[in-house]
Design an enzyme around this catalytic site. Sequence first.
Site, short mmCIF file in Angstrom:
data_model
loop_
_atom_site.label_atom_id
_atom_site.label_comp_id
_atom_site.label_asym_id
_atom_site.label_seq_id
_atom_site.Cartn_x
_atom_site.Cartn_y
_atom_site.Cartn_z
N SER A 72 0.73 -1.26 -0.02
CA SER A 72 -0.10 -0.09 -0.12
C SER A 72 1.03 1.27 0.03
O SER A 72 2.09 1.22 0.18
CB SER A 72 -0.92 -0.16 1.41
OG SER A 72 -1.80 -0.95 1.21
N GLY A 73 0.20 2.43 -0.14
CA GLY A 73 1.08 3.70 -0.14
C GLY A 73 1.07 4.33 -1.86
O GLY A 73 1.80 5.35 -1.71
N HIS A 74 0.69 3.48 -2.61
CA HIS A 74 0.88 3.77 -4.03
C HIS A 74 -0.61 4.28 -4.37
O HIS A 74 -0.91 4.40 -5.64
CB HIS A 74 1.37 2.73 -4.72
CG HIS A 74 2.54 2.32 -4.27
ND1 HIS A 74 3.66 3.27 -4.46
CD2 HIS A 74 2.97 1.04 -4.06
CE1 HIS A 74 4.78 2.45 -3.84
NE2 HIS A 74 4.45 1.16 -3.65
N ASP A 131 7.04 -9.07 -4.19
CA ASP A 131 5.74 -8.91 -4.78
C ASP A 131 5.96 -10.38 -5.71
O ASP A 131 4.98 -11.12 -5.80
CB ASP A 131 5.26 -7.97 -5.63
CG ASP A 131 5.15 -6.76 -4.59
OD1 ASP A 131 5.05 -6.81 -3.71
OD2 ASP A 131 4.74 -5.57 -5.50
N LYS A 171 3.94 -5.95 -10.12
CA LYS A 171 5.13 -4.94 -10.14
C LYS A 171 6.44 -5.75 -10.03
O LYS A 171 6.49 -6.34 -9.11
CB LYS A 171 5.09 -3.69 -9.47
CG LYS A 171 3.73 -2.77 -9.71
CD LYS A 171 3.58 -1.36 -9.10
CE LYS A 171 3.62 -1.51 -7.66
NZ LYS A 171 2.60 -2.20 -7.10
N HIS A 217 9.24 3.84 -3.91
CA HIS A 217 9.22 3.80 -2.35
C HIS A 217 10.33 4.50 -1.67
O HIS A 217 10.78 4.38 -0.63
CB HIS A 217 9.59 2.19 -2.10
CG HIS A 217 9.01 1.13 -2.65
ND1 HIS A 217 9.07 0.89 -3.82
CD2 HIS A 217 7.54 0.70 -2.23
CE1 HIS A 217 8.19 -0.18 -4.45
NE2 HIS A 217 7.06 -0.14 -3.38
#
Lengths: 334, 334
Positions: free
Chosen positions: B54-56, B109, B104, B215
């Site tokens: 998360s954070g994107h 991931d 991605k 990031h």
Amino acid sequence: MKKFINKVDNILVESLSGFAKAHHDLVELHLDPNFLTRTNKAQNKVAIISGGGSGHEPLHAGYIGYGMLDAACPGHVFTSPTPDQMLMAAEAVHADKGILFIVKNYAGDVMNFEMAAEMLPFEHATVLTSDDCAVVNSTYTTGRRGVAGTVIVEKCVGSLAETGADLQACKALGDKVNHRTASIGVALTSCTVPAAGRATFDISDTEIEMGVGIHGEPGRRRETMRPADEIIGDCVEAILMDFKTRQLQPSKKHEALLLVNGFGATPLMELYLIYNTAAKLFNLHNLEISRSLVGNYTTALDMAGASITLCLLDDEIKQHWDSPVHTAALRWGK
Amino acid sequence: MKKFINKVDNILVESLSGFAKAHHDLVELHLDPNFLTRTNKAQNKVAIISGGGSGHEPLHAGYIGYGMLDAACPGHVFTSPTPDQMLMAAEAVHADKGILFIVKNYAGDVMNFEMAAEMLPFEHATVLTSDDCAVVNSTYTTGRRGVAGTVIVEKCVGSLAETGADLQACKALGDKVNHRTASIGVALTSCTVPAAGRATFDISDTEIEMGVGIHGEPGRRRETMRPADEIIGDCVEAILMDFKTRQLQPSKKHEALLLVNGFGATPLMELYLIYNTAAKLFNLHNLEISRSLVGNYTTALDMAGASITLCLLDDEIKQHWDSPVHTAALRWGK
């Protein structure tokens, strides 16, 4: 100050040029004086024109298009546009049913739109938005400030205008939506106006400005940073108190639109967290959130912070909120 | 660190809950393990699933809906989701034509989606996105990183899947779009991960990080802040050089999609200024920008900065870019 700019004096035209290029199907840019119009001029409708200082993007140019504005007049950053901008814009979009100006309540904007209105050779009216319940009178304002609720006014009035409604009906709906809407914002950081090159106000790493304006004007008070739910609780409380004072408080379950607006530097993740808590709290006060908007819709350059806006819906407002819109920043149903 | 949060551990669930509430017509939230699916399960199509740290936001949950994703699996902030999330999501959205993962290219991931894929009882394939031409290999990556170009992959593959195309066709289109896409980003400030409570990296008031990752991973080099056009010129140059190296450089006029993506704290005004210059520069190299997207589409929390993504269009990609989409963050034609 680190910003993606070349020369401070050129920011506005370079940015508007990019906007017009990216959205050439929707908007046409006119320079000197600066204004933007729909690429395809609408016919047989009240022409809706808004404008104000730049730095609040996507307000207002991002709302030009079917179902919303016919034209927008951007001033320099946080600076009112001049009457010649409104006059030229009106000339370009007038379509035989008059001109409606939608103006956020700031002294400079009000004065310049009034001057333009006086010179207009067309039938005209003005809706002043004043949804910010944080303060009455402030740095640039006599009365309440117009903030993110302006987007709801522009959406609803724009929708009604597409039906061929007359000027007075459009003004009446705009005034009604404004009356039924209240907003309050909170800043975690200042914004930085490019021409100033430094933060508009000082704020420490442990402080917030409750009730901040969208130019970084002072709000109600400087507070210590607290957990989000406490801050949101105070914002919701301020809005409920405003509705109560204006005798708009619903006595039984009532539908509402909740807009959580980012000021420019607040992650979407935090805006949805705010939405989550605000929706819950309003629900405890007979307000059922049946329409929502979450994102950066009325910004203050690079300010970290957010505002909460609540609009008390009725069937007419719901109809015009839900109707198709096709602009750069709001698009649905078409 | 000033953020709208309550407890660091609860941010994700509170934010996802707000997202699901605001967009209940589009998405349904499942907790423990966390994943989101379309409110109305699609039938007879390849199910498209993406995910990542998360954070994107709005990546990836903001792209769930008709014409794009069937499900998204959000990890904690900047942390890979776990295989059980992908397995449960796959179970929920499988519609008899197999599962396509869009991932991605980050080590965590890739590993976790691979583990999930091995356990999947359904036909499946994976598209790895790797559009970031700034660096090969980096903090979390073997090979190029997947960044904002992922949105273009998700849009096009999602469109093709709606036509009932089979798994291999969807994977082939995803790989093609990824191959024809290059991105590069630049940071003006660091982001702050809530659990860390401090800036991910130090950067002075006169420096930028050219080629930064989403990031806050290091890019190509630390540079002195310069006028926007010089920075944008270097970004455009990097993308053109990448296309040249991969023998994708157009020898005659060629249509392209230009995505100018904000990292979270960059005003729209600056993003459109970047677009204006980037479009002009690409035009000088036979690239005609016929499709555009400008805004916060793949963010890095509260980082100030932006990325430029160029995708070389062909008729198939244009068709699937233009087709209707109805998600929280991208919506048109429906």
